[in-house]
Design a protein around this motif. Structure first.
Motif, PDB file in Angstrom:
ATOM      1  N   GLN A 142       0.816  -1.212   0.000  1.00 16.78           N
ATOM      2  CA  GLN A 142       0.000   0.000   0.000  1.00 16.78           C
ATOM      3  C   GLN A 142       0.856   1.271   0.000  1.00 16.78           C
ATOM      4  N   ALA A 143       2.141   1.152   0.295  1.00 13.60           N
ATOM      5  CA  ALA A 143       3.013   2.323   0.382  1.00 13.60           C
ATOM      6  C   ALA A 143       3.264   2.878  -1.014  1.00 13.60           C
ATOM      7  N   LYS A 144       2.778   4.077  -1.269  1.00 13.12           N
ATOM      8  CA  LYS A 144       2.954   4.701  -2.573  1.00 13.12           C
ATOM      9  C   LYS A 144       3.951   5.852  -2.530  1.00 13.12           C
ATOM     10  N   THR A 145       4.463   6.149  -1.356  1.00 14.84           N
ATOM     11  CA  THR A 145       5.514   7.155  -1.240  1.00 14.84           C
ATOM     12  C   THR A 145       6.632   6.559  -0.399  1.00 14.84           C
ATOM     13  N   LEU A 146       7.802   7.113  -0.562  1.00 12.13           N
ATOM     14  CA  LEU A 146       8.931   6.659   0.238  1.00 12.13           C
ATOM     15  C   LEU A 146       8.693   6.950   1.716  1.00 12.13           C
ATOM     16  N   SER A 147       8.088   8.085   2.010  1.00 11.50           N
ATOM     17  CA  SER A 147       7.783   8.428   3.414  1.00 11.50           C
ATOM     18  C   SER A 147       6.872   7.382   4.039  1.00 11.50           C
ATOM     19  N   GLN A 148       5.811   7.001   3.333  1.00 11.41           N
ATOM     20  CA  GLN A 148       4.900   5.969   3.840  1.00 11.41           C
ATOM     21  C   GLN A 148       5.629   4.642   4.019  1.00 11.41           C
ATOM     22  N   HIS A 149       6.485   4.307   3.065  1.00 14.75           N
ATOM     23  CA  HIS A 149       7.259   3.066   3.145  1.00 14.75           C
ATOM     24  C   HIS A 149       8.143   3.047   4.395  1.00 14.75           C
ATOM     25  N   LEU A 150       8.855   4.139   4.638  1.00 15.79           N
ATOM     26  CA  LEU A 150       9.719   4.206   5.828  1.00 15.79           C
ATOM     27  C   LEU A 150       8.909   4.099   7.107  1.00 15.79           C
ATOM     28  N   LEU A 151       7.806   4.841   7.191  1.00 15.15           N
ATOM     29  CA  LEU A 151       6.985   4.797   8.403  1.00 15.15           C
ATOM     30  C   LEU A 151       6.414   3.402   8.641  1.00 15.15           C
ATOM     31  N   THR A 152       6.039   2.711   7.580  1.00 14.07           N
ATOM     32  CA  THR A 152       5.552   1.332   7.716  1.00 14.07           C
ATOM     33  C   THR A 152       6.643   0.427   8.278  1.00 14.07           C
ATOM     34  N   ARG A 153       7.869   0.582   7.769  1.00 14.37           N
ATOM     35  CA  ARG A 153       8.983  -0.245   8.252  1.00 14.37           C
ATOM     36  C   ARG A 153       9.356   0.106   9.699  1.00 14.37           C
ATOM     37  N   ILE A 154       9.245   1.377  10.058  1.00 14.25           N
ATOM     38  CA  ILE A 154       9.530   1.793  11.448  1.00 14.25           C
ATOM     39  C   ILE A 154       8.494   1.171  12.381  1.00 14.25           C
ATOM     40  N   ARG A 155       7.196   1.280  12.023  1.00 15.09           N
ATOM     41  CA  ARG A 155       6.131   0.708  12.857  1.00 15.09           C
ATOM     42  C   ARG A 155       6.275  -0.813  12.989  1.00 15.09           C
ATOM     43  N   ALA A 156       6.789  -1.467  11.947  1.00 13.12           N
ATOM     44  CA  ALA A 156       6.965  -2.927  11.968  1.00 13.12           C
ATOM     45  C   ALA A 156       8.232  -3.337  12.714  1.00 13.12           C
ATOM     46  N   GLY A 157       9.018  -2.356  13.182  1.00 13.43           N
ATOM     47  CA  GLY A 157      10.240  -2.666  13.912  1.00 13.43           C
ATOM     48  C   GLY A 157      11.396  -3.059  13.007  1.00 13.43           C
ATOM     49  N   GLN A 158      11.284  -2.815  11.704  1.00 15.85           N
ATOM     50  CA  GLN A 158      12.342  -3.169  10.758  1.00 15.85           C
ATOM     51  C   GLN A 158      13.414  -2.088  10.673  1.00 15.85           C
ATOM     52  N   LEU A 159      13.049  -0.859  11.037  1.00 11.47           N
ATOM     53  CA  LEU A 159      13.982   0.268  11.014  1.00 11.47           C
ATOM     54  C   LEU A 159      13.815   1.083  12.288  1.00 11.47           C
ATOM     55  N   GLU A 160      14.900   1.734  12.694  1.00  8.99           N
ATOM     56  CA  GLU A 160      14.802   2.714  13.767  1.00  8.99           C
ATOM     57  C   GLU A 160      14.474   4.056  13.136  1.00  8.99           C
ATOM     58  N   GLU A 161      13.655   4.846  13.830  1.00  6.35           N
ATOM     59  CA  GLU A 161      13.277   6.147  13.291  1.00  6.35           C
ATOM     60  C   GLU A 161      14.486   7.070  13.251  1.00  6.35           C
ATOM     61  N   ASP A 162      14.679   7.699  12.112  1.00  6.05           N
ATOM     62  CA  ASP A 162      15.743   8.679  11.912  1.00  6.05           C
ATOM     63  C   ASP A 162      15.091   9.906  11.279  1.00  6.05           C
ATOM     64  N   PRO A 163      14.917  10.992  12.048  1.00  9.44           N
ATOM     65  CA  PRO A 163      14.231  12.178  11.520  1.00  9.44           C
ATOM     66  C   PRO A 163      14.857  12.715  10.233  1.00  9.44           C
ATOM     67  N   GLU A 164      16.179  12.619  10.099  1.00  9.17           N
ATOM     68  CA  GLU A 164      16.826  13.121   8.885  1.00  9.17           C
ATOM     69  C   GLU A 164      16.476  12.252   7.677  1.00  9.17           C
ATOM     70  N   GLN A 165      16.332  10.939   7.884  1.00  7.04           N
ATOM     71  CA  GLN A 165      15.907  10.079   6.783  1.00  7.04           C
ATOM     72  C   GLN A 165      14.495  10.447   6.333  1.00  7.04           C
ATOM     73  N   LEU A 166      13.628  10.761   7.295  1.00  9.58           N
ATOM     74  CA  LEU A 166      12.259  11.133   6.939  1.00  9.58           C
ATOM     75  C   LEU A 166      12.219  12.454   6.175  1.00  9.58           C
ATOM     76  N   VAL A 167      13.083  13.395   6.521  1.00 12.80           N
ATOM     77  CA  VAL A 167      13.161  14.656   5.774  1.00 12.80           C
ATOM     78  C   VAL A 167      13.559  14.360   4.328  1.00 12.80           C
ATOM     79  N   ILE A 168      14.579  13.518   4.153  1.00 12.48           N
ATOM     80  CA  ILE A 168      15.042  13.158   2.813  1.00 12.48           C
ATOM     81  C   ILE A 168      13.931  12.419   2.062  1.00 12.48           C
TER      82      ILE A 168
END
Length: 141
Positions: A7-33
């Motif tokens: 369902q992720a149609k943007t990179l931002s949505q993709h990152l947030l999905t992976r963060i919520r799933a515990g696959q990535l740690e949240e990095d505010p600078e990555q979200l800005v990019i």
């Protein structure tokens, strides 16, 4: 790498999905990019007919161990869409962001994307300039 959320149609949505799933740690600078990359995809989609006539886009990475920076996607005074140039320390997520960007741009938006690290980009650029000069092109740059 496969996008884990269909369902992720943007990179931002993709990152947030992976963060919520515990696959990535949240990095505010990555979200800005990621938001900047989302804007770039929107700009490329809006320009798709003329962009495809050009036949290519080059995206590159150049590591710099001292900082994490980016240059924003904008349009220059000629109306051309500019890309994003990332550089930063090892392990900051540059390659992961670029891989995800390229995959989303191709799969979800049908964009033709070429992804290069800086060294490979420079080899390709020099080869293309050399080829044009061999044809007698006055200023191929």
């Amino acid at each position: 790498m496969e996008i884990s959320d269909p369902q992720a149609k943007t990179l931002s949505q993709h990152l947030l999905t992976r963060i919520r799933a515990g696959q990535l740690e949240e990095d505010p600078e990555q979200l800005v990019i990621a938001h900047k990359m989302d804007a770039l995809i929107r700009a490329l989609v809006a320009r798709k007919p003329s962009w495809f006539a050009k036949g290519r886009v080059l995206t590159s990475l150049l590591p710099n161990p001292l900082r994490w920076r980016h240059q924003e996607a904008t349009s220059d005074h000629h109306g051309q869409t500019k890309g994003i140039y990332l550089w930063g320390g090892v392990g900051r997520g540059k390659s992961m962001l670029m891989d995800s960007f390229a995959q989303i741009a191709k799969q979800d938006y049908g964009l033709k994307v070429s992804r290069f690290h800086f060294h490979d980009f420079m080899i390709a650029a020099h080869a293309e300039v050399h080829q044009e000069r061999q044809k007698g092109t006055n200023d191929p740059t």
